[in-house]
Design a protein around this motif. Sequence first.
Motif, PDB file in Angstrom:
ATOM      1  N   GLN A   1       1.390  -1.425  -0.078  1.00  0.00           N
ATOM      2  CA  GLN A   1       0.368  -0.100   0.046  1.00  0.00           C
ATOM      3  C   GLN A   1       1.180   1.239   0.351  1.00  0.00           C
ATOM      4  OE1 GLN A   1      -3.916  -0.499   2.535  1.00  0.00           O
ATOM      5  NE2 GLN A   1      -3.547   1.406   2.997  1.00  0.00           N
ATOM      6  N   ILE A   2       0.271   2.599  -1.486  1.00  0.00           N
ATOM      7  CA  ILE A   2       1.078   3.035  -0.886  1.00  0.00           C
ATOM      8  C   ILE A   2       0.107   4.307  -0.420  1.00  0.00           C
ATOM      9  CG2 ILE A   2       2.526   5.335  -2.325  1.00  0.00           C
ATOM     10  CD1 ILE A   2       2.423   3.572  -4.749  1.00  0.00           C
ATOM     11  N   GLU A   3       0.895   4.861   1.184  1.00  0.00           N
ATOM     12  CA  GLU A   3      -0.917   5.481   1.332  1.00  0.00           C
ATOM     13  C   GLU A   3      -0.334   7.444   0.645  1.00  0.00           C
ATOM     14  OE1 GLU A   3      -1.579   4.941   4.356  1.00  0.00           O
ATOM     15  OE2 GLU A   3      -0.653   2.659   4.670  1.00  0.00           O
ATOM     16  N   GLY A   4      -1.720   7.869   0.682  1.00  0.00           N
ATOM     17  CA  GLY A   4      -2.424   8.918   0.241  1.00  0.00           C
ATOM     18  C   GLY A   4      -2.386   8.982  -0.996  1.00  0.00           C
ATOM     19  N   ALA A   5      -2.027   9.699  -2.148  1.00  0.00           N
ATOM     20  CA  ALA A   5      -2.999   9.588  -3.184  1.00  0.00           C
ATOM     21  C   ALA A   5      -1.614  10.887  -3.788  1.00  0.00           C
ATOM     22  CB  ALA A   5      -4.410  10.349  -3.266  1.00  0.00           C
TER      23      ALA A   5
ATOM     24  N   ARG B   1       5.186  10.945  -0.216  1.00  0.00           N
ATOM     25  CA  ARG B   1       3.966   8.894   0.306  1.00  0.00           C
ATOM     26  C   ARG B   1       5.343   7.712   0.415  1.00  0.00           C
ATOM     27  NH1 ARG B   1       0.224   8.520  -4.727  1.00  0.00           N
ATOM     28  NH2 ARG B   1      -0.225   6.854  -2.867  1.00  0.00           N
TER      29      ARG B   1
ATOM     30  N   SER C   1      -2.642   2.127  -7.006  1.00  0.00           N
ATOM     31  CA  SER C   1      -2.129   2.237  -5.742  1.00  0.00           C
ATOM     32  C   SER C   1      -3.730   2.681  -4.681  1.00  0.00           C
ATOM     33  CB  SER C   1      -1.842   3.793  -5.738  1.00  0.00           C
ATOM     34  OG  SER C   1      -2.184   5.049  -5.679  1.00  0.00           O
TER      35      SER C   1
ATOM     36  N   ALA D   1      -5.214  -1.132  -3.699  1.00  0.00           N
ATOM     37  CA  ALA D   1      -4.860  -2.146  -3.394  1.00  0.00           C
ATOM     38  C   ALA D   1      -5.152  -1.491  -1.562  1.00  0.00           C
ATOM     39  CB  ALA D   1      -3.192  -1.413  -2.947  1.00  0.00           C
ATOM     40  N   GLN D   2      -5.518   0.138  -1.390  1.00  0.00           N
ATOM     41  CA  GLN D   2      -5.700   1.377  -0.217  1.00  0.00           C
ATOM     42  C   GLN D   2      -7.217   0.452   0.169  1.00  0.00           C
ATOM     43  OE1 GLN D   2      -5.407   5.060  -0.843  1.00  0.00           O
ATOM     44  NE2 GLN D   2      -3.345   5.135  -1.224  1.00  0.00           N
TER      45      GLN D   2
ATOM     46  N   ASN E   1      -7.802  -3.325   0.695  1.00  0.00           N
ATOM     47  CA  ASN E   1      -7.070  -3.659   2.586  1.00  0.00           C
ATOM     48  C   ASN E   1      -7.904  -3.353   3.213  1.00  0.00           C
ATOM     49  OD1 ASN E   1      -4.326  -4.702   1.179  1.00  0.00           O
ATOM     50  ND2 ASN E   1      -3.506  -3.517   1.200  1.00  0.00           N
TER      51      ASN E   1
END
Lengths: 324, 344
Positions: free
Chosen positions: A269-273, A289, B197, B200-201, B204
């Motif tokens: 998971q890449i946090e944020g956007a 990020r 991406s 995926a968040q 999860n």
Amino acid sequence: MALLEVEDLVVEFPTRRGPLVAVDGVSFTIEPGEVLGMVGESGAGKSLTGMAIIGLLEPPGRIARGCVRLEGRRIDDLPPEAMRRIRGRKIGAIFQDPLTSLNPLYTIGRQLQETIRTHLDLDARAARERAIGLLREVGIPAPERRIEAYPHELSGGMRQRVVIALALAAEPALVVADEPTTALDVSIQAQIVQLLKRLCREHRTAVLLVTHDMGVIAETADRVAVLYAGRLVELGPVEAVIRRPRHPYTQGLMGAIPRIGVRGGRLVQIEGAMPRLDAIPPGCAFHPRCPRAFERCRHARPEPSAVGPGHTAACWRRLEEADA
Amino acid sequence: MSTPPLVEVEGLARRFDVSRPWLARLLLREPRRFLHAVAGVDFVIPRGTTMALVGESGCGKSTVARLLVGLLAPSAGRIRFDGTELDLARDRRAFAPVRRRLQMIFQDPYASLNPRWRVADIVAEPLDAFGLVRDRAERRERVAELLRQVGLSPTDGAKYPHEFSGGQRQRISIARALAGRPEFLVADEPTSALDVSVQAQILNLVKDLQERLGLTYLLISHNLAVVSLMADQVGVMYLGRIVELAPAGELFARPRHPYTRLLLDTVPDLEMRRRERTPVAGEVPSPIDPPPGCAFHPRCPWANARCRAERPRPLPVGAARVACHAVEEGRLPDREGQGPRVPH
């Protein structure tokens, strides 16, 4: 000589609060017959890069810096009429939605023949023959009859085949394909990807394949360019980028893709956007990020530098490791 | 003793009338025409597990989702939820007691949130509708808890949907779906509109919520990789029918129905094996006028006279249930699935 050279391309949109930079200093080349995949998430600037190359940026978007050369000749500053002749003849275009690329009022035969006769010196009969030949080549059954069909009489997959026939009608040296399979069902997607691959190999047509789908890139492209917030973060041979991505963003992106057979686990998971265009952070645009960001990333912007044969990444960590 | 399954679906069917207007029918001497969007669908979802339906557009998977949450009434068949039969066709009010317990998450987070409402009001709508909170303080507290649960901040409640990205909006839809403390969530392509991406968040998050709250899911998706990550059980749909139903591990390791194999072959290969794929030719036919016999026969390399005339019935094969004459007769060569093998 490279077929297409894009150098330090900047695309911006003027606003009252100053210009928004949507493509920021992107450079790459495409060799004759090569398929270059351009991948990134929405807003990364991949479609705008394609549009800038074919001269179809929607105003007020404009090329603010840099240049685009085709066969050594500069094409980004051509007057619209000259650019129109290059489009179709030298560069073909395939867009996501085949319905918007086809005129609903004309038969597909008429649209094909018009394109053929605009760019090639053929009489009406020869143009019709060539149109039928093209439809056959893109796998449309009974092309002698289908040439009389209107776009609405064809399915989405068939329409996209017609669009591909149109793009290839004048034997261009380069095709810019922007999400050519995104609007289609999965089984049709596979057919279209195979078709594009086969045709470009047979005609030695180079392709700039713009897509968000890493799977399509993996199956089709020779090299891949990864865009993030308008910047080129990684560029290299497709095997290298997919198997051993070097930029933390590409690494995160690869880990975020679910794969068949890998069950029960969590995705990376890449946090944020991705930042909005009016709030791109200083330094490396990915640093807020990035799990590996350090002080330098926050204020200095990394330039692409070699991390392997024909493989570059724009990341301070990579440079640090290379020095060590 | 094992607990009874939460959801049981038996012989579920839904047809849509696509006839011309009455006068035109009369003049043209045309009969009524029906589109059979869903026909003869059976499955059971055990508590706390995820069932996925996959297929291409028009296969009826979204119609099944709508039938299950009561947005559509079935034309035939039965849906039992926690032992109670939901008969929307006969009695809408019978649905009311269970309505809170089943909720839906939609595909497009831009279309499914009212742009003129604040996020707090969107999330609290089920609380108000079902009368689940006594006063404003309790409402505020519950909304804050829901927002935290999906990874948003309680202060986000004061904002409007346009201030959020697609992924955050999908979090808001999930918070709203969770407001009534449901047991069963139907998610129709919940991540198809999102970037990988962000997908995926959300995936999860959906998994975490299942673990934490013991939720049961029906996941509708065209993306086999997403399904393989999320599902315990998979139904593959083609033209309104489930052609193969199997535990997820089994389906991906040993796909049996020719259509399942076709779908698996179309998944682009990230492992760079660069196989030359031979995509099956042809497209999904019109559901108004489906081919006779097995609906897949015009695209099937193994079809014979029987397939063209007689519709195959779903029959057990190992842990799977497959509707295919070629599989039943053992005419189909065995085929290994994709990706890493399931360890024995």
